[in-house]
Design an enzyme around this catalytic site. Structure first.
Site, PDB file in Angstrom:
ATOM      1  N   CYS A 150       0.808  -1.222   0.000  1.00  0.00           N
ATOM      2  CA  CYS A 150       0.000   0.000   0.000  1.00  0.00           C
ATOM      3  C   CYS A 150       0.848   1.282   0.000  1.00  0.00           C
ATOM      4  CB  CYS A 150      -0.993  -0.055   1.152  1.00  0.00           C
ATOM      5  SG  CYS A 150      -2.421   0.996   0.843  1.00  0.00           S
ATOM      6  N   HIS A 189      -3.415  -5.723   2.427  1.00  0.00           N
ATOM      7  CA  HIS A 189      -3.126  -5.908   3.846  1.00  0.00           C
ATOM      8  C   HIS A 189      -3.729  -7.260   4.240  1.00  0.00           C
ATOM      9  CE1 HIS A 189      -1.925  -1.737   4.239  1.00  0.00           C
ATOM     10  NE2 HIS A 189      -3.061  -1.334   3.712  1.00  0.00           N
TER      11      HIS A 189
END
Ligand code: GLN
Length: 238
Positions: A92, A189
């Site tokens: 990310c 994630h």
């Protein structure tokens, strides 16, 4: 290889989403194969070691992301690690800062130019489960994770998408993540490697210089069951 040295970068800046779990997963899977592991946590006020075998960087909020990019640019060791073919997994915010530029705090910031991509802001925040079919060359099948980001990522010609999105947004609603050489970036994630053991083994295999098929099997019944269940739930929700 006597000891596998895995660097977890900048726990003081980019650890908001539990991505340090990726380090724990890699250490566990290496040790289960009889490989010694030296996990190294490197804070943003420390030099990044040149001698490690693998580098991990996580996600985070805009402010810490901009600070991390600046320090990594000044340090230079992550760029040299990429040039030397060391495996890098970036999640990310960490993924976005590997590109040429990313957007944070309302403006564009310079990235590390390790991956041929750039990130800007999307129309809405992408929050929720993500799933996709990974690039066939990687041999890791389907991937799932959890995404939470405002940025959108646009891939250049020198990278390939990590996956084609079947649920969620990822880079832009069509593709998720990117890879080139031994560098992988993703919005997953979860932590991503807990949910995608085959991706963990691919990175381990790159780090020790073997084909993933040469790693002794591990009983992955539970993570594979979770992954399959999530994938099924997401596919039927479409
Ligand atoms: N701040 C970045 C964004 O919102 C990255 C967020 C994250 O790492 N989850 O796009």
């Amino acid at each position: 290889m006597s000891t596998l040295r895995i660097v977890w970068l900048y726990p003081d800046l980019l650890s908001t989403y539990g991505d340090r779990g990726n380090l724990l997963v890699l250490a566990h899977r290496a040790r289960a194969r009889g490989i010694d592991v030296e996990p190294m946590q490197v804070r943003s006020d420390q030099r990044v070691p040149h001698s490690a075998d693998m580098y991990l960087i996580g996600g985070g909020e805009d402010g810490p992301q901009a600070v991390a990019a600046d320090r990594l640019l000044q340090d230079g060791a992550l760029n040299r690690a990429a040039e030397a073919g060391k495996p890098i997994l970036a999640i990310c915010a960490g993924y976005q800062l590997l590109g040429s530029s990313f957007y944070a705090n309302g403006r564009a910031y310079e990235g590390l130019n390790i991956l041929d991509l750039r990130s800007d802001r999307g129309p809405s925040r992408a929050v929720g489960e993500i799933a996709g079919d990974a690039a066939p060359q990687l041999g890791i099948g389907q991937i799932t994770g959890f995404e939470n980001h405002g940025g959108r990522t646009h891939l250049g010609e020198a990278v390939q998408p990590l996956a084609r999105v079947t649920a969620g947004i990822g880079n832009d609603g069509a593709t998720e993540g990117a890879w080139a050489g031994h560098v992988i970036g993703t919005y997953m994630h979860g932590p991503g490697l807990a949910r995608n053991p085959r991706l963990a083994d691919l990175l381990l295999a790159w780090a020790i210089g073997v084909d993933p098929s040469q790693l002794p099997p591990i009983d992955d019944t539970w993570p594979e069951r979770l992954r399959a269940e999530r994938f099924q739930a997401l596919s039927t929700a479409q």
